[in-house]
Design a protein around this motif. Structure first.
Motif, PDB file in Angstrom:
ATOM      1  N   ARG A  66       0.829  -1.215   0.000  1.00 31.01           N
ATOM      2  CA  ARG A  66       0.000   0.000   0.000  1.00 31.01           C
ATOM      3  C   ARG A  66       0.861   1.262   0.000  1.00 31.01           C
ATOM      4  N   ALA A  67       1.948   1.236   0.736  1.00 30.85           N
ATOM      5  CA  ALA A  67       2.846   2.400   0.773  1.00 30.85           C
ATOM      6  C   ALA A  67       3.404   2.679  -0.619  1.00 30.85           C
ATOM      7  N   PHE A  68       3.737   1.627  -1.363  1.00 28.67           N
ATOM      8  CA  PHE A  68       4.256   1.829  -2.717  1.00 28.67           C
ATOM      9  C   PHE A  68       3.165   2.400  -3.622  1.00 28.67           C
ATOM     10  N   VAL A  69       1.952   1.871  -3.524  1.00 27.58           N
ATOM     11  CA  VAL A  69       0.845   2.383  -4.329  1.00 27.58           C
ATOM     12  C   VAL A  69       0.566   3.840  -3.974  1.00 27.58           C
ATOM     13  N   ASP A  70       0.590   4.170  -2.677  1.00 26.78           N
ATOM     14  CA  ASP A  70       0.399   5.567  -2.259  1.00 26.78           C
ATOM     15  C   ASP A  70       1.457   6.464  -2.885  1.00 26.78           C
ATOM     16  N   HIS A  71       2.685   5.986  -2.942  1.00 26.66           N
ATOM     17  CA  HIS A  71       3.775   6.742  -3.569  1.00 26.66           C
ATOM     18  C   HIS A  71       3.478   6.980  -5.055  1.00 26.66           C
ATOM     19  N   LEU A  72       2.990   5.955  -5.742  1.00 25.15           N
ATOM     20  CA  LEU A  72       2.640   6.100  -7.160  1.00 25.15           C
ATOM     21  C   LEU A  72       1.517   7.122  -7.346  1.00 25.15           C
ATOM     22  N   VAL A  73       0.527   7.083  -6.458  1.00 21.15           N
ATOM     23  CA  VAL A  73      -0.589   8.028  -6.552  1.00 21.15           C
ATOM     24  C   VAL A  73      -0.089   9.456  -6.349  1.00 21.15           C
ATOM     25  N   LEU A  74       0.779   9.664  -5.356  1.00 27.15           N
ATOM     26  CA  LEU A  74       1.340  11.001  -5.120  1.00 27.15           C
ATOM     27  C   LEU A  74       2.147  11.487  -6.319  1.00 27.15           C
ATOM     28  N   GLN A  75       2.913  10.599  -6.927  1.00 24.47           N
ATOM     29  CA  GLN A  75       3.673  10.972  -8.126  1.00 24.47           C
ATOM     30  C   GLN A  75       2.736  11.409  -9.251  1.00 24.47           C
ATOM     31  N   ALA A  76       1.671  10.650  -9.445  1.00 22.81           N
ATOM     32  CA  ALA A  76       0.723  10.971 -10.510  1.00 22.81           C
ATOM     33  C   ALA A  76       0.050  12.314 -10.241  1.00 22.81           C
ATOM     34  N   ARG A  77      -0.313  12.573  -9.006  1.00 27.19           N
ATOM     35  CA  ARG A  77      -0.930  13.856  -8.654  1.00 27.19           C
ATOM     36  C   ARG A  77       0.052  15.015  -8.866  1.00 27.19           C
ATOM     37  N   SER A  78       1.288  14.797  -8.489  1.00 21.33           N
ATOM     38  CA  SER A  78       2.309  15.841  -8.684  1.00 21.33           C
ATOM     39  C   SER A  78       2.493  16.149 -10.155  1.00 21.33           C
ATOM     40  N   ARG A  79       2.518  15.122 -10.988  1.00 21.18           N
ATOM     41  CA  ARG A  79       2.640  15.330 -12.437  1.00 21.18           C
ATOM     42  C   ARG A  79       1.422  16.077 -12.977  1.00 21.18           C
ATOM     43  N   ALA A  80       0.230  15.726 -12.468  1.00 25.02           N
ATOM     44  CA  ALA A  80      -0.996  16.379 -12.933  1.00 25.02           C
ATOM     45  C   ALA A  80      -0.999  17.850 -12.548  1.00 25.02           C
ATOM     46  N   VAL A  81      -0.567  18.166 -11.326  1.00 24.76           N
ATOM     47  CA  VAL A  81      -0.515  19.558 -10.878  1.00 24.76           C
ATOM     48  C   VAL A  81       0.508  20.332 -11.702  1.00 24.76           C
ATOM     49  N   ALA A  82       1.648  19.742 -11.937  1.00 20.03           N
ATOM     50  CA  ALA A  82       2.693  20.408 -12.731  1.00 20.03           C
ATOM     51  C   ALA A  82       2.213  20.652 -14.156  1.00 20.03           C
ATOM     52  N   ALA A  83       1.516  19.693 -14.729  1.00 20.44           N
ATOM     53  CA  ALA A  83       1.007  19.841 -16.094  1.00 20.44           C
ATOM     54  C   ALA A  83      -0.066  20.918 -16.147  1.00 20.44           C
ATOM     55  N   GLU A  84      -0.900  20.961 -15.126  1.00 20.76           N
ATOM     56  CA  GLU A  84      -1.963  21.971 -15.066  1.00 20.76           C
ATOM     57  C   GLU A  84      -1.374  23.373 -14.965  1.00 20.76           C
ATOM     58  N   GLU A  85      -0.316  23.510 -14.183  1.00 23.36           N
ATOM     59  CA  GLU A  85       0.331  24.814 -14.030  1.00 23.36           C
ATOM     60  C   GLU A  85       0.965  25.278 -15.340  1.00 23.36           C
ATOM     61  N   LEU A  86       1.385  24.326 -16.154  1.00 22.32           N
ATOM     62  CA  LEU A  86       1.976  24.653 -17.445  1.00 22.32           C
ATOM     63  C   LEU A  86       0.911  24.825 -18.520  1.00 22.32           C
ATOM     64  N   GLY A  87      -0.337  24.551 -18.174  1.00 21.63           N
ATOM     65  CA  GLY A  87      -1.431  24.712 -19.121  1.00 21.63           C
ATOM     66  C   GLY A  87      -1.651  23.514 -20.006  1.00 21.63           C
ATOM     67  N   ALA A  88      -0.978  22.468 -19.769  1.00 24.29           N
ATOM     68  CA  ALA A  88      -1.162  21.256 -20.577  1.00 24.29           C
ATOM     69  C   ALA A  88      -2.220  20.395 -19.935  1.00 24.29           C
ATOM     70  N   SER A  89      -2.741  19.466 -20.715  1.00 28.55           N
ATOM     71  CA  SER A  89      -3.711  18.536 -20.140  1.00 28.55           C
ATOM     72  C   SER A  89      -2.956  17.486 -19.322  1.00 28.55           C
ATOM     73  N   PRO A  90      -3.554  17.045 -18.202  1.00 30.19           N
ATOM     74  CA  PRO A  90      -2.864  16.085 -17.328  1.00 30.19           C
ATOM     75  C   PRO A  90      -2.698  14.728 -18.019  1.00 30.19           C
ATOM     76  N   PRO A  91      -1.627  14.032 -17.660  1.00 31.16           N
ATOM     77  CA  PRO A  91      -1.408  12.698 -18.244  1.00 31.16           C
ATOM     78  C   PRO A  91      -2.467  11.727 -17.730  1.00 31.16           C
ATOM     79  N   PRO A  92      -2.758  10.695 -18.503  1.00 29.35           N
ATOM     80  CA  PRO A  92      -3.746   9.701 -18.032  1.00 29.35           C
ATOM     81  C   PRO A  92      -3.217   8.979 -16.822  1.00 29.35           C
ATOM     82  N   SER A  93      -4.129   8.639 -15.899  1.00 28.60           N
ATOM     83  CA  SER A  93      -3.686   7.934 -14.680  1.00 28.60           C
ATOM     84  C   SER A  93      -3.943   6.459 -14.787  1.00 28.60           C
TER      85      SER A  93
END
Length: 158
Positions: free
Chosen positions: A131-158
């Motif tokens: 579960r800790a590893f999956v939580d880490h993956l989820v946090l990474q995906a959220r961080s990428r989505a936030v970074a993409a949103e700030e750049l104005g791009a569409s978020p990557p698929p999860s």
């Protein structure tokens, strides 16, 4: 007899042999329960028919001195070494009882992580690690989505 330093022809009792062996080693009795499965511990079982002492687990005092880099094995160090021996039997008991686990985390058929060799409690050890590893993956995906949103791009698929 080897640990006590006596020959096969020696007629010392088990207690006398154990006393001699304890001059060279820290040893604990090992008990086995064999009834519809196997269990092992260092304190014994209540069933006199399906259990009994199977042997000893021990560590030489010389090995303790070397491992802990000391000249003298104190009472506290003896107890620490005995605790380590008890833990070894707890792990072996888990093995005998089939309580050894592992996990594989996959996404779209691709293995992302795997780990094996969790002894004992599935929920506390193996599952919490997965579960800790999956939580880490989820946090990474959220961080990428936030970074993409700030750049104005569409978020990557999860």
């Amino acid at each position: 007899r080897d640990l006590a330093g006596v020959s096969d022809q020696c007629d010392l009792s088990m207690d006398q042999l154990r006393e001699r062996a304890e001059r060279k080693a820290i040893l604990l009795p090992v008990f086995l329960y064999d009834h519809s499965g196997l269990a092992m511990n260092t304190i014994g079982f209540h069933c006199p028919w399906d259990s009994g002492q199977a042997g000893y687990v021990y560590v030489l005092l010389e090995a303790v001195r070397k491992e802990f880099d000391v000249k003298r094995v104190t009472k506290a160090l003896r107890e620490k070494a005995a605790d380590i021996l008890r833990a070894e039997i707890v792990s072996y008991d888990a093995y005998l009882g089939g309580r050894v686990y592992g996990y594989v985390i996959e996404r779209d058929g691709e293995e992302l992580d795997a780990c094996w060799g969790f002894f004992g409690d599935y929920e506390l050890d193996c599952l919490s690690e997965a579960r800790a590893f999956v939580d880490h993956l989820v946090l990474q995906a959220r961080s990428r989505a936030v970074a993409a949103e700030e750049l104005g791009a569409s978020p990557p698929p999860s």
